[in-house]
Design a protein around this motif. Sequence first.
Motif, mmCIF file in Angstrom:
data_model
loop_
_atom_site.group_PDB
_atom_site.id
_atom_site.type_symbol
_atom_site.label_atom_id
_atom_site.label_comp_id
_atom_site.label_asym_id
_atom_site.label_seq_id
_atom_site.Cartn_x
_atom_site.Cartn_y
_atom_site.Cartn_z
ATOM 1 N N ARG A 178 0.855 -1.068 -0.005
ATOM 2 C CA ARG A 178 0.251 0.042 0.059
ATOM 3 C C ARG A 178 0.820 1.215 -0.173
ATOM 4 O O ARG A 178 1.490 1.570 1.064
ATOM 5 N N GLU A 179 1.150 2.003 -1.085
ATOM 6 C CA GLU A 179 1.784 2.841 -1.190
ATOM 7 C C GLU A 179 1.265 4.298 -1.616
ATOM 8 O O GLU A 179 0.330 4.306 -2.576
ATOM 9 N N VAL A 180 1.709 5.429 -1.022
ATOM 10 C CA VAL A 180 0.915 6.645 -1.302
ATOM 11 C C VAL A 180 2.207 7.643 -1.288
ATOM 12 O O VAL A 180 3.325 7.639 -0.897
ATOM 13 N N LYS A 181 1.838 8.703 -2.017
ATOM 14 C CA LYS A 181 2.914 10.006 -2.241
ATOM 15 C C LYS A 181 2.402 11.279 -1.564
ATOM 16 O O LYS A 181 1.168 11.633 -1.822
ATOM 17 N N LEU A 182 3.079 11.783 -0.430
ATOM 18 C CA LEU A 182 2.667 12.911 0.030
ATOM 19 C C LEU A 182 3.569 14.090 -0.140
ATOM 20 O O LEU A 182 4.875 14.058 -0.098
ATOM 21 N N ASN A 193 -2.250 -4.265 8.178
ATOM 22 C CA ASN A 193 -2.029 -5.456 7.361
ATOM 23 C C ASN A 193 -0.773 -5.993 7.296
ATOM 24 O O ASN A 193 0.163 -5.408 6.384
ATOM 25 N N GLU A 194 -0.450 -7.022 7.830
ATOM 26 C CA GLU A 194 0.898 -7.407 7.801
ATOM 27 C C GLU A 194 1.359 -7.973 6.480
ATOM 28 O O GLU A 194 2.513 -8.045 6.219
ATOM 29 N N ALA A 195 0.403 -8.502 5.693
ATOM 30 C CA ALA A 195 0.769 -8.919 4.277
ATOM 31 C C ALA A 195 1.110 -7.654 3.373
ATOM 32 O O ALA A 195 1.572 -8.225 2.396
ATOM 33 N N ALA A 196 0.548 -6.661 3.768
ATOM 34 C CA ALA A 196 0.635 -5.424 2.650
ATOM 35 C C ALA A 196 1.122 -4.157 3.377
ATOM 36 O O ALA A 196 0.385 -3.438 4.054
ATOM 37 N N PRO A 197 2.504 -3.990 3.662
ATOM 38 C CA PRO A 197 3.096 -2.676 4.583
ATOM 39 C C PRO A 197 2.557 -1.554 3.656
ATOM 40 O O PRO A 197 2.070 -1.551 2.518
ATOM 41 N N PHE A 198 2.532 -0.397 4.532
ATOM 42 C CA PHE A 198 1.845 0.952 4.189
ATOM 43 C C PHE A 198 2.982 1.678 3.930
ATOM 44 O O PHE A 198 3.954 1.955 5.185
ATOM 45 N N VAL A 199 3.502 2.176 2.825
ATOM 46 C CA VAL A 199 4.625 3.023 2.652
ATOM 47 C C VAL A 199 4.050 4.455 2.192
ATOM 48 O O VAL A 199 3.247 4.622 1.298
ATOM 49 N N VAL A 207 8.589 6.157 4.499
ATOM 50 C CA VAL A 207 8.013 5.913 5.792
ATOM 51 C C VAL A 207 7.181 4.432 5.528
ATOM 52 O O VAL A 207 6.262 4.528 4.769
ATOM 53 N N GLN A 208 7.639 3.264 6.291
ATOM 54 C CA GLN A 208 6.917 2.206 5.910
ATOM 55 C C GLN A 208 6.643 1.542 7.384
ATOM 56 O O GLN A 208 7.072 1.688 8.494
#
Length: 348
Positions: A178-182, A193-199, A207-208
């Motif tokens: 799960r990736e977003v740009k800020l 969600n341990e299967a899909a890190p948030f970045v 930041v992860q």
Amino acid sequence: MDFKSIVFRELLEDEYFIQWLIAPDNVSDKYWQSWMKNNPDKATVLRDIKAVVNAIDPKSTYQLNMAEKNEILGHIKQYAGQKKCQESSWNRSRPKPRKLTNTILMAACFVILAILTAKYFGVFDPIPVQEPPVTEQMISKQTTKGTKSSFYLPDGTLVKLNSSSSLMFPAAFSDTLREVKLVGQAFFEVTRNEAAPFVVETEHLDVQVLGTSFDVLSYPGSERFEVAVASGKVKVNSFAGNQEILTKTEMTQLDVHSGQLIKSHFDPVYQLGWKDGVLVFEDETFEKVFERLEYWYGVTITVSPSMAIDKSYTGKYDNQSLENVLIGMSTVLDFRFKIDGKQVTIFH
């Protein structure tokens, strides 16, 4: 054997068809044109074979190695062994085949060999159609000066976006990332969600996390790039190759000159209060204070040149209007002000 292969074999075992391929005339042309019209389901195979024959250039030869020759010869023998002497069951009204000369017979053998070779190497196989790549749909949320926004991401993560900021994210996250740009500042309450890190990707930092709440500050043109953790644990990577692991009430600041990450503890009210409408200043010059007020309230502040704004200021305002904030500050700096729509003037 599939339908296409049956038609292919049927045509190659037809003497009149081979004669037409080698030495066509008006009579045979009319016959096979009529045949294609009456057999539309078989016409495609006939056209394919005809296209191969038309493309044959006797002057250009391809030298096969022994293994290839033996393999192709085996396929030819297989076709020949399976062929039986039989009368064609096709339309009896077709013209009688002409007597073929030795030259034409040799040419016919060459054509059959070429067609069988083309069949073996898949010339008649349908060309796979490549699906155009699916373009990932991206969504962009933006705020202007004086505005803030709260919204949820597709995975249920809550985002609070500060003024003059933007966040870009896909309409649907993948199963593994799960990736977003800020750009600017935002507070995240991440759905675990341990299967899909948030970045969170920013100009200088990544930041992860797996599931936590934290604040990221990364305005373009600024020298303040910070990550502060409210709960859980995050991993911060700078583009200079440095890394920090942060837990609750820990933060890191990026030194843009050295690329180092400086770890420390923080006051949650000061660092995170903005998301709840709390405006906090801690030993900041009035130049920085007025700059923050411009972003917070969406105004333009003009300060009289005769005023000294290098003094420091500390204060806290909980969901207060711009007028109340300026009244509180004016007692420290000893100034007057005028608010005219989005224009604010500070003077003695």
